[in-house]
Design a protein around this motif. Structure first.
Motif, mmCIF file in Angstrom:
data_model
loop_
_atom_site.group_PDB
_atom_site.id
_atom_site.type_symbol
_atom_site.label_atom_id
_atom_site.label_comp_id
_atom_site.label_asym_id
_atom_site.label_seq_id
_atom_site.Cartn_x
_atom_site.Cartn_y
_atom_site.Cartn_z
ATOM 1 N N LEU A 68 158.792 -61.448 -15.464
ATOM 2 C CA LEU A 68 157.678 -60.632 -15.952
ATOM 3 C C LEU A 68 156.338 -61.357 -15.848
ATOM 4 O O LEU A 68 155.300 -60.745 -15.654
ATOM 5 C CB LEU A 68 157.907 -60.228 -17.412
ATOM 6 N N ASP A 69 156.382 -62.673 -15.972
ATOM 7 C CA ASP A 69 155.124 -63.425 -15.932
ATOM 8 C C ASP A 69 154.442 -63.357 -14.578
ATOM 9 O O ASP A 69 153.240 -63.545 -14.470
ATOM 10 C CB ASP A 69 155.367 -64.894 -16.291
ATOM 11 N N LYS A 70 155.217 -63.098 -13.542
ATOM 12 C CA LYS A 70 154.621 -63.089 -12.207
ATOM 13 C C LYS A 70 154.159 -61.703 -11.781
ATOM 14 O O LYS A 70 153.549 -61.547 -10.729
ATOM 15 C CB LYS A 70 155.638 -63.607 -11.187
ATOM 16 N N ASN A 112 152.041 -58.515 -11.383
ATOM 17 C CA ASN A 112 150.624 -58.149 -11.510
ATOM 18 C C ASN A 112 150.447 -56.646 -11.706
ATOM 19 O O ASN A 112 149.332 -56.145 -11.733
ATOM 20 C CB ASN A 112 149.822 -58.632 -10.294
ATOM 21 N N GLY A 113 151.567 -55.937 -11.789
ATOM 22 C CA GLY A 113 151.496 -54.506 -12.083
ATOM 23 C C GLY A 113 151.082 -53.621 -10.931
ATOM 24 O O GLY A 113 150.633 -52.497 -11.133
ATOM 25 N N CYS A 114 151.280 -54.072 -9.694
ATOM 26 C CA CYS A 114 150.725 -53.334 -8.547
ATOM 27 C C CYS A 114 151.503 -52.073 -8.175
ATOM 28 O O CYS A 114 151.009 -51.215 -7.475
ATOM 29 C CB CYS A 114 150.656 -54.240 -7.339
ATOM 30 N N ARG A 115 152.710 -51.961 -8.618
ATOM 31 C CA ARG A 115 153.569 -50.800 -8.333
ATOM 32 C C ARG A 115 153.956 -50.653 -6.872
ATOM 33 O O ARG A 115 154.375 -49.575 -6.438
ATOM 34 C CB ARG A 115 152.920 -49.504 -8.853
ATOM 35 N N ALA A 116 153.811 -51.727 -6.107
ATOM 36 C CA ALA A 116 154.270 -51.684 -4.719
ATOM 37 C C ALA A 116 155.772 -51.438 -4.694
ATOM 38 O O ALA A 116 156.294 -50.755 -3.807
ATOM 39 C CB ALA A 116 153.939 -52.995 -4.022
ATOM 40 N N ARG A 157 153.919 -50.171 -17.783
ATOM 41 C CA ARG A 157 152.697 -50.912 -17.547
ATOM 42 C C ARG A 157 151.646 -50.471 -18.541
ATOM 43 O O ARG A 157 151.153 -49.357 -18.468
ATOM 44 C CB ARG A 157 152.252 -50.586 -16.120
ATOM 45 N N PRO A 196 148.368 -52.222 -19.703
ATOM 46 C CA PRO A 196 147.513 -53.397 -19.606
ATOM 47 C C PRO A 196 146.938 -53.865 -20.948
ATOM 48 O O PRO A 196 146.938 -55.058 -21.234
ATOM 49 C CB PRO A 196 146.392 -52.938 -18.679
ATOM 50 N N ASP A 198 149.208 -55.854 -22.595
ATOM 51 C CA ASP A 198 149.810 -56.830 -21.687
ATOM 52 C C ASP A 198 151.311 -56.608 -21.527
ATOM 53 O O ASP A 198 152.111 -57.543 -21.546
ATOM 54 C CB ASP A 198 149.514 -58.271 -22.154
ATOM 55 N N TYR A 231 154.110 -55.478 -19.079
ATOM 56 C CA TYR A 231 154.397 -55.289 -17.657
ATOM 57 C C TYR A 231 155.882 -55.503 -17.435
ATOM 58 O O TYR A 231 156.344 -56.626 -17.364
ATOM 59 C CB TYR A 231 153.594 -56.296 -16.817
ATOM 60 N N ILE A 236 155.512 -59.559 -2.977
ATOM 61 C CA ILE A 236 155.316 -60.899 -2.431
ATOM 62 C C ILE A 236 154.850 -61.887 -3.501
ATOM 63 O O ILE A 236 154.741 -63.072 -3.255
ATOM 64 C CB ILE A 236 154.389 -60.925 -1.188
ATOM 65 N N ASN A 237 154.609 -61.400 -4.695
ATOM 66 C CA ASN A 237 154.315 -62.320 -5.807
ATOM 67 C C ASN A 237 155.584 -62.920 -6.407
ATOM 68 O O ASN A 237 155.530 -63.683 -7.355
ATOM 69 C CB ASN A 237 153.545 -61.594 -6.906
ATOM 70 N N GLU A 238 156.703 -62.488 -5.884
ATOM 71 C CA GLU A 238 158.001 -63.004 -6.316
ATOM 72 C C GLU A 238 158.311 -62.773 -7.791
ATOM 73 O O GLU A 238 158.928 -63.597 -8.450
ATOM 74 C CB GLU A 238 158.124 -64.500 -5.942
#
Ligand code: SF4
Ligand code: SF4
Ligand code: SF4
Lengths: 666, 201
Positions: B16-18, B20-24, B52, B54, B57, B59, B131-133
């Motif tokens: 969860l820490d990685k 960024n909430g992009c929803r890709a 999500r 924000p 916080d 996510y 790709i943020n893993e």
């Protein structure tokens, strides 16, 4: 079937409360793509040329870009377009976040607002169900707070909401539209929204968006993603940290602010503090930033993390991106970044532009010090730098006392205040406050971009080409070796030849022709992005981005099914560029308006500057006054503009009308 | 007699820490499962959902699991690191109590299939696009002790609960669509037989 776009706009007449779903003409997509391109066309056709921005006849368009909602990474921009109360010219401002893709999934490409609602309302778009809902209970609420309240009230945690704060409601010329971690801040479009009495637009969409050539599109987007990964692992070397990577300036990530604090101006864009940064400040600022920053966050379908969730003890949480952490502190001469994070929270809830507002407040304080504004104008204002800024911010968004004058920005405020105040509104282009940057030597490329940008905002034009020469041949070679984004190898040659000193240095190198070429390329990428809704942070803004003129045609073709090649795409760029220019020419834009602030560069070169502007206009196919010629307009299929210009006497009809068939073939 | 079999356990590790909430992840899952692949995009069809929020916080990517026939008697609510998550936040079920993990038009439940028909050896699509893993795919082998339950039986129980939830008509429609499209063709055929049996009874 329509691909990548939905083929429908939502037309809302706020005066009558009438809502219509209108099918759009696919021919317009072929001519302008979408986003800013089609917004400009609608504005040209439907808003009267001399319309007051605060008239019911003015339009406020919320548009997706052509690629928004497709798998294209970073295609998430909402392009808001109207006439700006500040510049009186075309105002367009983009916001990232999640709103535009959601609108596509709801089944619309644009929301076009006209008229004026009698009472404060918000608009709720849920697929085919559209409501104009009463918003009295939201009056005066913060822009972030409003988004949360609406989601609760609709019981739709997944609704995306774009909202204004008090500043927009009070038609402050610097009012923004806020949405999640993003905002459309520049040029006062929040004021137009407030004038139309629309507090927010909430969207939830659960429909399919079609892709014309699915596998091809998927593979192309995968390549983009891979390139982003590659660039994240391989920053560009020999340039400043903030220029090395992709995305918007990574201000939420980086804590080292030596460059900004020592090179950007403090106060009313006057004071450069060359020795400001030191270890002690670095330590303290880093501590503050890391303690208030909860998470780095992105926009829809983008792996970058340009924004952050900011939670300062004692005040409500908000989101931030870009430079707003510094603009207030530096304008107020407050050396504690904690102040920056605190006041930005209030400013975000009020919904104001983080560049223009701090500048306007610093301007007011200078006027007080110069005895042009009087202490009675500041009655009740605390004496300390922080207190004064909070006080001024509160007055401005409420339009109280001196705040009512300042709410119009430095240009209009100075005019109203008089007594020499105009000299203090010194950092404007086309009546709009600029970055607080004052430099020594004129850079011909930047000179042109500052002068001629239709949006009067440098970050919306610059990018791609290095801001300064490289020091050694090795550095230059290293930079150009994998520079696949250049439209033509001639740009590599310029980089190889460009020096810090001597004959091949600023201001005479890049030469006039080279400068024009470079500007054209940079503009081209921005215009394409703004039509596609792709974030500039992955395309036109940074060095070596994943999107460029060579892969865009394939991506657009795969997504839409239109067959576009590089030449075709360049022609669309020129058409959109000329359309934007024509909108502003029709609003009265003149060559004399295309000037940078007198003090922008210490050294000025009037002859060279004239030559640059002449050459730029000529290259664009414009007259010496910056007006697109009849031939230029005809060549781009913009005959209707030429005819309008002739009717208005802006153009004189001395050219024979060219045979249209021949032109279209080109 | 108990037959020993090996089975592959597929895990997606969620950091969860990685995120960024992009929803890709949502976007690409929906695209991958479109017919034909990638032909339409609609994150509401994704088998992964970003919870999500924000401002708080929060996510959390959550994967769609088994369908719940009825809502739970009691609900759970987690507080982790001082952050209070919504009721049932981490639950993977399409459940009558909420909208999550249901097809937007038919209301049929969605379930993550680990992109089973993906090229072998390739990560599931949501993992590839993160790709943020924040999402990491892992496989391991384990020995299975019990005989594999018959696929037929499996489908029957699954269908019963579907019919319970959505009524027989919408299930038949959905299956018809599936078999026409050719995906899961065999399963859809079996299911249709089972249903016609059920209807006869
Ligand atoms: S690069 Fe940054 S600003 Fe642009 S879409 Fe990605 S997260 Fe948003
Ligand atoms: S793709 Fe990864 S970072 Fe983006 S929302 Fe999904 S899990 Fe989070
Ligand atoms: S593993 Fe595949 S099916 Fe499951 S959520 Fe990810 S993309 Fe969707």
């Amino acid at each position: 079937m329509r691909y990548a776009e939905t083929g429908y706009n939502l037309e809302i007449d706020l005066t009558r409360g009438n809502i219509e779903k209108v099918e759009t003409d696919p021919a317009d997509t072929k001519l302008h793509l979408g986003g800013l391109g089609t917004n400009a066309k609608i504005l040209w056709e439907r808003a009267p040329a001399d319309v007051d921005p605060f008239s019911p006849e003015n339009l406020l368009i919320f548009s997706t870009g052509l690629l928004c909602g497709t798998p294209a990474p970073g295609a998430n921009r909402t392009i808001v377009t109207s006439y700006s109360p500040q510049t009186l010219l075309t105002g367009y401002s983009m916001m990232g976040g999640f709103w535009a893709p959601e609108l596509k999934y709801a089944g619309y490409d644009k929301v076009i607002l006209r008229g004026k609602s009698p009472d404060l309302v918000y608009i709720w778009i849920h697929n085919d169900k559209i409501e104009i809902r009463e918003a009295k209970h939201l009056s005066g609420k913060g822009a972030v707070e409003t988004q949360e309240l609406i989601r609760k009230e609709l019981r739709e945690p997944n609704a995306q909401v774009a909202a204004i704060g008090l500043a927009g409601e009070n038609r402050v010329y610097m009012a923004s539209i806020e949405q999640g971690r993003s905002s459309a801040s520049r040029l006062g479009l929040g004021a137009v929204m407030g004038d139309k009495r629309v507090k927010a637009i909430a969207v939830r969409g659960t429909k399919d968006l079609n892709i014309a050539r699915p596998m091809e599109m998927f593979n192309l987007c995968n390549d983009v993603l891979k390139y982003i990964k590659f660039r994240n692992e391989n920053p560009v070397s020999n340039v400043m940290t903030i220029l090395q990577g992709l995305g918007s300036p990574q201000e939420m990530l980086h804590v080292d602010e030596k460059w900004h604090t020592e090179n950007f101006m403090w106060g009313n864009s006057r004071t450069r503090r060359k020795e400001f940064w030191n270890e002690e400040i670095e330590k303290k600022w880093a501590e503050t930033q890391l303690s208030v920053r909860k998470r780095l966050i992105s926009c829809y379908n983008c792996p970058m993390k340009c924004g952050a969730i900011i939670s300062v003890p004692g005040i409500s949480t908000y989101m931030m991106k870009c430079f707003s952490k510094l603009t207030y502190s530096m304008a107020a001469f407050v050396e504690d970044i904690d102040f920056g994070f605190r006041i930005a929270q209030r400013a975000t809830e009020y919904g104001v532009d983080g560049f223009s507002v701090p500048q306007t407040m610093a301007f007011a304080i200078e006027l007080l010090e110069a005895d042009i504004l009087k202490s009675k104008d500041f009655e009740g204002c605390p004496a300390d730098n922080e207190g004064r800024f909070y006080w001024l911010l509160d007055r401005i968004v409420r339009r109280e006392g001196i705040g009512n004058i300042l709410a119009n920005g430095t240009y209009w405020a100075a005019k109203e205040i008089g007594h020499g105040a105009e000299a203090y509104a010194h950092n404007n282009i086309k009546k709009h406050e600029q970055l607080p940057l004052k430099l020594g030597m004129l850079n011909p490329v930047y000179y042109l971009m500052y002068c001629t940008g239709e949006k009067a905002n440098i970050t919306q034009i610059e990018g791609q080409f290095p801001q300064a020469p490289f020091a050694t041949v090795e550095e230059k070679e290293n930079f150009i070796k994998d520079w696949i984004q250049v439209p033509d190898d001639k740009f590599k040659k310029i980089v190889m030849e460009w020096e810090f000193r001597g004959e091949k240095s600023n201001p005479y190198f890049p030469t006039v022709d080279m400068a024009v070429d470079i500007v054209d390329w940079q503009e081209m990428m921005h215009y394409i992005d703004d039509a596609l809704g792709v974030c500039a942070g992955l395309s036109s803004f940074p060095l070596k981005p994943p999107y460029h003129i060579h892969n865009y045609p394939e991506i657009i073709s795969a997504a839409t099914g239109m067959d576009i090649d590089e030449e075709g795409l360049k022609e669309i760029y020129r058409r959109n560029r000329n359309l934007l220019r024509s909108l502003n020419i029709r609003r009265g834009l003149k060559r004399e308006d295309e000037q940078i602030p007198d003090d922008h560069y210490k050294k000025r070169f009037p002859e060279l500057e004239k030559e640059l502007l002449d050459a730029y206009y000529k290259f664009k196919g414009w007259s010496a006054e910056g007006v697109p010629t009849k031939r230029t307009l005809y060549d781009l299929g913009l005959d209707y503009i030429a005819e309008d210009f002739i009717e208005r006497g802006i153009l004189i009809d001395y050219e024979a009308i060219p045979a249209k068939e021949v032109i279209v073939e080109k | 007699m108990i037959e020993k079999k090996k089975k592959i356990i597929k895990t997606i590790k969620i950091d969860l820490d990685k995120c960024n909430g992009c929803r890709a992840c949502e976007m690409i899952c929906a695209a991958y499962h479109a017919e034909p692949k990638y032909s339409s995009i609609n994150p509401a069809r994704a088998r992964i959902r970003m919870i999500r929020e924000p401002i708080r916080d929060i996510y959390v990517p959550v994967y769609a699991g088994e369908t719940a026939r009825a809502e739970c008697m009691g609900r759970d609510k987690y507080i982790i690191d001082g952050k209070e998550y919504d009721e049932c936040a981490f639950c993977r079920s399409a459940c009558p109590s909420r909208d999550a993990f249901k097809e937007p038009d038919s209301g049929l439940p969605l379930k993550c299939d680990m992109c089973e028909d993906n090229t072998p050896g390739e990560d599931p699509l949501c993992v590839q696009w993160c790709i943020n893993e924040a999402l990491i795919y892992e496989e391991r082998e384990e020995e299975e002790t019990e005989e594999e339950i018959e696929r037929q039986e499996d489908i029957e129980t699954g269908l019963e609960s579907l019919i319970d939830l959505h009524g027989i008509d919408s299930v038949i429609n959905a299956l018809g669509r599936l078999s026409r499209k050719g995906s899961n063709g065999k399963a859809a055929e079996i299911a249709k037989e089972v249903i016609s049996e059920a209807v006869k009874n």
